[in-house]
Design an enzyme around this catalytic site. Structure first.
Site, mmCIF file in Angstrom:
data_model
loop_
_atom_site.group_PDB
_atom_site.id
_atom_site.type_symbol
_atom_site.label_atom_id
_atom_site.label_comp_id
_atom_site.label_asym_id
_atom_site.label_seq_id
_atom_site.Cartn_x
_atom_site.Cartn_y
_atom_site.Cartn_z
ATOM 1 N N THR A 7 -38.082 -90.174 128.539
ATOM 2 C CA THR A 7 -38.076 -89.105 129.483
ATOM 3 C C THR A 7 -37.007 -88.089 129.614
ATOM 4 O OG1 THR A 7 -38.306 -88.690 131.958
ATOM 5 C CG2 THR A 7 -37.023 -90.595 131.327
ATOM 6 N N GLY A 8 -37.448 -87.115 129.903
ATOM 7 C CA GLY A 8 -36.224 -85.934 130.066
ATOM 8 C C GLY A 8 -35.705 -85.906 131.444
ATOM 9 N N GLY A 11 -33.762 -87.953 137.098
ATOM 10 C CA GLY A 11 -33.949 -88.593 138.101
ATOM 11 C C GLY A 11 -34.970 -89.979 137.998
ATOM 12 N N ASP A 66 -45.667 -91.291 133.767
ATOM 13 C CA ASP A 66 -46.418 -90.124 134.263
ATOM 14 C C ASP A 66 -46.786 -90.146 135.763
ATOM 15 O OD1 ASP A 66 -46.822 -87.614 133.418
ATOM 16 O OD2 ASP A 66 -48.951 -87.860 133.605
ATOM 17 N N GLY A 141 -37.414 -83.671 142.462
ATOM 18 C CA GLY A 141 -38.900 -82.937 142.507
ATOM 19 C C GLY A 141 -39.498 -82.768 144.019
ATOM 20 N N ASP A 143 -39.436 -84.792 146.214
ATOM 21 C CA ASP A 143 -39.071 -85.818 147.457
ATOM 22 C C ASP A 143 -38.880 -84.913 148.531
ATOM 23 O OD1 ASP A 143 -39.257 -87.994 145.885
ATOM 24 O OD2 ASP A 143 -37.171 -88.212 145.186
ATOM 25 N N LYS A 161 -35.410 -95.649 148.164
ATOM 26 C CA LYS A 161 -36.530 -95.262 147.501
ATOM 27 C C LYS A 161 -37.280 -96.312 146.830
ATOM 28 C CE LYS A 161 -38.248 -91.486 144.544
ATOM 29 N NZ LYS A 161 -38.053 -90.367 143.682
ATOM 30 N N HIS A 166 -43.862 -95.369 144.521
ATOM 31 C CA HIS A 166 -44.578 -95.365 143.526
ATOM 32 C C HIS A 166 -43.887 -95.779 142.097
ATOM 33 C CE1 HIS A 166 -42.503 -91.733 144.175
ATOM 34 N NE2 HIS A 166 -42.651 -91.306 142.869
ATOM 35 N N ARG A 167 -42.803 -95.219 141.825
ATOM 36 C CA ARG A 167 -42.127 -95.744 140.899
ATOM 37 C C ARG A 167 -41.704 -97.161 140.728
ATOM 38 N NH1 ARG A 167 -39.883 -91.686 140.001
ATOM 39 N NH2 ARG A 167 -41.179 -90.734 138.627
#
Ligand code: ITT
Length: 183
Positions: A7-8, A11, A66, A141, A143, A161, A166-167
């Site tokens: 990932t780039g 966060g 993703d 993002g 958030d 969080k 989700h993550r």
């Protein structure tokens, strides 16, 4: 075990390091895989994970994440196009577009794909919340405009969080599978 997270997005890496603290080291891999155009987070992530695993020419597994924000009243927009919309429209203007709607419900979805020489495995997590005017300095993002239990995700610590996100839920599903498969 070490997790090679392709990932780039810093966060995402911060959240992975917090989640796997004491369990596994998280190594960030910057590889610009092809983000295929698709309505499906799964397709995008599976393609990205396979392509990266092959390109790195190593036996070490990789994971790709993703994620999308799906706004109910906007028919799921921006969904798989969330990164493009953040870059072009921006978070604040997405809020101004959404606030005209009566229904402010939205959902984050993460699809996490693990790839190794045997193939891929897919894990998913989601969280439902409400869109609000931006609040909070944390997270990244979208958030600041996503509220869950009276707090925006940007008002939570990384640990808070991860516990509901989700993550975090996708990490939990992956961690459980990995523990079973490693044994
Ligand atoms: P990589 O593809 O390199 O991992 P990215 O930021 O492009 O990084 P995504 O396509 O998954 O990753 O992200 C889609 C968009 O959603 C992007 O604008 C992110 O900032 C945002 N996003 C992803 N996860 C988020 C989260 O947990 N909270 C808020 N916004 C998030």
């Amino acid at each position: 075990m070490a997790i090679r997270f392709v990932t780039g997005n810093e966060g995402k890496v911060r959240e992975a390091r917090e989640y796997f603290d004491g369990l596994a080291a998280v190594e960030q891999i910057q590889h610009d895989y092809t983000e295929i155009q698709s309505d499906s987070l799964e397709e995008i992530a599976i393609h990205g994970a396979r392509e990266t695993f092959a390109a790195l020419e190593s036996d070490e597994p990789v994971i790709v994440d993703d994620t999308g924000l799906f706004v109910d009243a906007l028919g799921g927009f921006p969904g798989p196009y969330s990164a493009y919309v953040e870059d072009t429209v921006g978070v604040e203007r997405l809020w101004r577009l959404a606030r005209e709607e009566e229904n402010l419900r939205a959902r984050f979805r993460t699809v996490l794909v693990y790839a190794d020489a045997d193939g891929t495995a897919t894990f998913e997590g989601s969280v439902a919340g409400t869109l609000v005017a931006p609040r909070g300095e944390g997270g990244f993002g979208y958030d600041p405009i996503f509220e869950y239990n009276d707090q925006t995700l940007a008002e939570m610590s990384t640990e808070e969080k991860n516990a509901i996100s989700h993550r975090g839920r996708a990490f939990a599903a992956f961690a459980e599978w990995y523990a079973d498969n490693e044994a």
